[in-house]
Design a protein around this motif. Sequence first.
Motif, PDB file in Angstrom:
ATOM      1  N   ASP A   1       0.103  -4.628  23.697  1.00 13.72           N
ATOM      2  CA  ASP A   1       0.483  -5.764  22.598  1.00 13.72           C
ATOM      3  C   ASP A   1      -0.729  -5.609  21.550  1.00 13.72           C
ATOM      4  O   ASP A   1      -1.764  -5.119  21.746  1.00 13.72           O
ATOM      5  CB  ASP A   1       0.439  -7.182  23.248  1.00 13.72           C
ATOM      6  N   ALA A   2      -0.275  -5.653  20.300  1.00 14.47           N
ATOM      7  CA  ALA A   2      -0.906  -5.687  19.357  1.00 14.47           C
ATOM      8  C   ALA A   2      -2.008  -6.672  19.333  1.00 14.47           C
ATOM      9  O   ALA A   2      -1.803  -7.939  19.762  1.00 14.47           O
ATOM     10  CB  ALA A   2      -0.194  -5.644  17.777  1.00 14.47           C
ATOM     11  N   GLY A   3      -3.121  -6.629  18.778  1.00 10.33           N
ATOM     12  CA  GLY A   3      -4.301  -7.460  19.117  1.00 10.33           C
ATOM     13  C   GLY A   3      -4.092  -8.420  17.844  1.00 10.33           C
ATOM     14  O   GLY A   3      -4.847  -8.417  16.876  1.00 10.33           O
ATOM     15  N   ILE A   4      -3.242  -9.675  18.178  1.00 13.68           N
ATOM     16  CA  ILE A   4      -3.108 -10.590  17.008  1.00 13.68           C
ATOM     17  C   ILE A   4      -3.566 -11.896  17.832  1.00 13.68           C
ATOM     18  O   ILE A   4      -2.562 -12.084  18.998  1.00 13.68           O
ATOM     19  CB  ILE A   4      -1.755 -10.640  16.569  1.00 13.68           C
ATOM     20  N   THR A   5      -4.035 -12.725  17.264  1.00 20.70           N
ATOM     21  CA  THR A   5      -4.137 -14.219  17.947  1.00 20.70           C
ATOM     22  C   THR A   5      -4.120 -15.308  16.793  1.00 20.70           C
ATOM     23  O   THR A   5      -4.311 -14.653  15.531  1.00 20.70           O
ATOM     24  CB  THR A   5      -5.731 -14.260  18.451  1.00 20.70           C
ATOM     25  N   GLN A   6      -3.595 -16.417  17.214  1.00 20.41           N
ATOM     26  CA  GLN A   6      -3.411 -17.408  16.210  1.00 20.41           C
ATOM     27  C   GLN A   6      -4.223 -18.584  16.713  1.00 20.41           C
ATOM     28  O   GLN A   6      -4.190 -18.843  17.857  1.00 20.41           O
ATOM     29  CB  GLN A   6      -2.048 -17.728  16.023  1.00 20.41           C
ATOM     30  N   SER A   7      -4.776 -19.260  15.696  1.00 17.90           N
ATOM     31  CA  SER A   7      -5.400 -20.741  16.062  1.00 17.90           C
ATOM     32  C   SER A   7      -5.314 -21.680  15.156  1.00 17.90           C
ATOM     33  O   SER A   7      -5.170 -21.270  13.970  1.00 17.90           O
ATOM     34  CB  SER A   7      -6.835 -20.440  16.546  1.00 17.90           C
ATOM     35  N   PRO A   8      -4.888 -23.062  15.542  1.00 24.01           N
ATOM     36  CA  PRO A   8      -4.618 -23.305  16.905  1.00 24.01           C
ATOM     37  C   PRO A   8      -3.315 -22.800  17.477  1.00 24.01           C
ATOM     38  O   PRO A   8      -2.594 -22.356  16.470  1.00 24.01           O
ATOM     39  CB  PRO A   8      -5.097 -24.947  16.977  1.00 24.01           C
ATOM     40  N   ARG A   9      -3.027 -23.043  18.784  1.00 26.46           N
ATOM     41  CA  ARG A   9      -1.842 -22.864  19.136  1.00 26.46           C
ATOM     42  C   ARG A   9      -0.894 -23.983  18.987  1.00 26.46           C
ATOM     43  O   ARG A   9       0.363 -23.747  19.236  1.00 26.46           O
ATOM     44  CB  ARG A   9      -1.882 -22.199  20.832  1.00 26.46           C
ATOM     45  N   HIS A  10      -1.609 -25.246  18.981  1.00 24.54           N
ATOM     46  CA  HIS A  10      -0.676 -26.397  18.820  1.00 24.54           C
ATOM     47  C   HIS A  10      -1.446 -27.413  17.885  1.00 24.54           C
ATOM     48  O   HIS A  10      -2.653 -27.424  18.321  1.00 24.54           O
ATOM     49  CB  HIS A  10      -0.456 -27.183  20.247  1.00 24.54           C
ATOM     50  N   LYS A  11      -0.895 -27.936  17.379  1.00 26.85           N
ATOM     51  CA  LYS A  11      -1.617 -29.211  16.365  1.00 26.85           C
ATOM     52  C   LYS A  11      -0.640 -30.137  15.975  1.00 26.85           C
ATOM     53  O   LYS A  11       0.717 -29.955  15.610  1.00 26.85           O
ATOM     54  CB  LYS A  11      -2.059 -28.445  15.237  1.00 26.85           C
ATOM     55  N   VAL A  12      -1.031 -31.398  16.000  1.00 23.70           N
ATOM     56  CA  VAL A  12      -0.197 -32.525  15.820  1.00 23.70           C
ATOM     57  C   VAL A  12      -1.153 -33.028  14.646  1.00 23.70           C
ATOM     58  O   VAL A  12      -2.457 -33.546  14.839  1.00 23.70           O
ATOM     59  CB  VAL A  12      -0.163 -33.634  16.984  1.00 23.70           C
ATOM     60  N   THR A  13      -0.579 -33.343  13.645  1.00 22.73           N
ATOM     61  CA  THR A  13      -1.081 -34.105  12.374  1.00 22.73           C
ATOM     62  C   THR A  13      -0.588 -35.190  11.650  1.00 22.73           C
ATOM     63  O   THR A  13       0.725 -35.237  12.071  1.00 22.73           O
ATOM     64  CB  THR A  13      -1.588 -32.970  11.428  1.00 22.73           C
ATOM     65  N   GLU A  14      -1.105 -35.717  10.777  1.00 26.47           N
ATOM     66  CA  GLU A  14      -0.206 -36.729   9.962  1.00 26.47           C
ATOM     67  C   GLU A  14      -0.123 -36.341   8.543  1.00 26.47           C
ATOM     68  O   GLU A  14      -0.600 -35.442   8.057  1.00 26.47           O
ATOM     69  CB  GLU A  14      -1.197 -38.038  10.179  1.00 26.47           C
ATOM     70  N   THR A  15       0.998 -36.852   8.149  1.00 28.09           N
ATOM     71  CA  THR A  15       1.318 -36.505   6.859  1.00 28.09           C
ATOM     72  C   THR A  15       0.222 -36.853   5.752  1.00 28.09           C
ATOM     73  O   THR A  15      -0.344 -37.793   5.892  1.00 28.09           O
ATOM     74  CB  THR A  15       2.639 -37.520   6.375  1.00 28.09           C
ATOM     75  N   GLY A  16       0.219 -35.934   4.701  1.00 27.36           N
ATOM     76  CA  GLY A  16      -0.765 -36.094   3.787  1.00 27.36           C
ATOM     77  C   GLY A  16      -2.387 -35.576   4.227  1.00 27.36           C
ATOM     78  O   GLY A  16      -2.998 -35.174   3.278  1.00 27.36           O
ATOM     79  N   THR A  17      -2.438 -34.862   5.331  1.00 26.61           N
ATOM     80  CA  THR A  17      -3.538 -34.334   5.815  1.00 26.61           C
ATOM     81  C   THR A  17      -3.609 -32.820   5.318  1.00 26.61           C
ATOM     82  O   THR A  17      -2.290 -32.319   5.554  1.00 26.61           O
ATOM     83  CB  THR A  17      -3.971 -34.686   7.178  1.00 26.61           C
ATOM     84  N   PRO A  18      -4.643 -32.171   5.213  1.00 20.82           N
ATOM     85  CA  PRO A  18      -4.776 -30.826   5.115  1.00 20.82           C
ATOM     86  C   PRO A  18      -4.711 -30.213   6.355  1.00 20.82           C
ATOM     87  O   PRO A  18      -5.374 -30.785   7.413  1.00 20.82           O
ATOM     88  CB  PRO A  18      -5.991 -30.571   4.401  1.00 20.82           C
ATOM     89  N   VAL A  19      -4.074 -28.787   6.413  1.00 23.64           N
ATOM     90  CA  VAL A  19      -4.164 -28.199   7.713  1.00 23.64           C
ATOM     91  C   VAL A  19      -4.281 -26.756   7.423  1.00 23.64           C
ATOM     92  O   VAL A  19      -3.635 -26.330   6.587  1.00 23.64           O
ATOM     93  CB  VAL A  19      -2.890 -28.262   8.344  1.00 23.64           C
TER      94      VAL A  19
ATOM     95  N   SER B   1      -1.245 -30.699   2.025  1.00 24.86           N
ATOM     96  CA  SER B   1      -1.159 -31.969   2.150  1.00 24.86           C
ATOM     97  C   SER B   1       0.175 -31.971   3.053  1.00 24.86           C
ATOM     98  O   SER B   1       1.566 -31.947   2.538  1.00 24.86           O
ATOM     99  CB  SER B   1      -0.964 -32.818   0.947  1.00 24.86           C
ATOM    100  N   ALA B   2      -0.040 -31.796   4.273  1.00 29.36           N
ATOM    101  CA  ALA B   2       0.996 -31.735   5.199  1.00 29.36           C
ATOM    102  C   ALA B   2       2.304 -32.711   5.030  1.00 29.36           C
ATOM    103  O   ALA B   2       2.136 -33.878   4.787  1.00 29.36           O
ATOM    104  CB  ALA B   2       0.752 -31.582   6.588  1.00 29.36           C
ATOM    105  N   THR B   3       3.294 -32.105   5.165  1.00 36.99           N
ATOM    106  CA  THR B   3       4.782 -33.151   5.172  1.00 36.99           C
ATOM    107  C   THR B   3       5.451 -32.968   6.309  1.00 36.99           C
ATOM    108  O   THR B   3       5.371 -31.697   6.964  1.00 36.99           O
ATOM    109  CB  THR B   3       5.490 -32.886   3.887  1.00 36.99           C
ATOM    110  N   SER B   4       6.342 -33.904   6.754  1.00 37.17           N
ATOM    111  CA  SER B   4       7.363 -33.635   7.985  1.00 37.17           C
ATOM    112  C   SER B   4       7.946 -32.559   7.829  1.00 37.17           C
ATOM    113  O   SER B   4       8.425 -32.079   9.212  1.00 37.17           O
ATOM    114  CB  SER B   4       7.913 -35.158   8.317  1.00 37.17           C
TER     115      SER B   4
END
Lengths: 114, 114
Positions: free
Chosen positions: A1-19, A80-83
């Motif tokens: 497999d190509a060496g690619i990682t992503q982080s985070p793997r899971h995230k829950v945030t609220e509307t309007g917050t930066p991610v 500014s995250a949205t749903s």
Amino acid sequence: DAGITQSPRHKVTETGTPVTLRCHQTENHRYMYWYRQDPGHGLRLIHYSYGVKDTDKGEVSDGYSVSRSKTEDFLLTLESATSSQTSVYFCAISEYPSSYNEQFFGPGTRLTVL
Amino acid sequence: EDKVVQSPLSLVVHEGDTVTLNCSYEVTNFRSLLWYKQEKKAPTFLFMLTSSGIEKKSGRLSSILDKKELFSILNITATQTGDSAVYLCAVYELSNFGNEKLTFGTGTRLTIIP
């Protein structure tokens, strides 16, 4: 497999917050991509990078920005995250830009915006 | 408009059966067509097709492209439960801006019953 990682793997945030989502590769590939995957839409390109500090928009770039200060890292920011940005986000890399070279995908980040 | 259309959307077969997955496309400046397999995580590359009529084969999987009729098929013979996945078709095209764009279909969900 190509060496690619992503982080985070899971995230829950609220509307309007930066991610910020991070993609890290160890393949020294020049080209990096951010996609989102939603039911009924398949994978859609958000932004891509063709070198350090060189980026361009994909088909669904509104509400997203990216940065690439090093070859190995490609960051995706939701100011500014949205749903509607609840999705699974995949990073991909390719060695060359040519359409005769496949893209290799990271494991994905599941983002939920409440 | 959908440029890459896959059919069927889902398919359930018994182990040992042979399946054929379809991908039709409508792009202006076709460059290549790719097949990916996606289990619960990242899509993994299967085949890249650029020329009509030349079959690509890997074990029980094979694929062929028809550039005149604008479609490709992915065949899986003697299916196994490990073949259960979503199979994605993607097409590289040269965009109006001179860059190459990869467009994905929504996928075919294949389920193999033991």
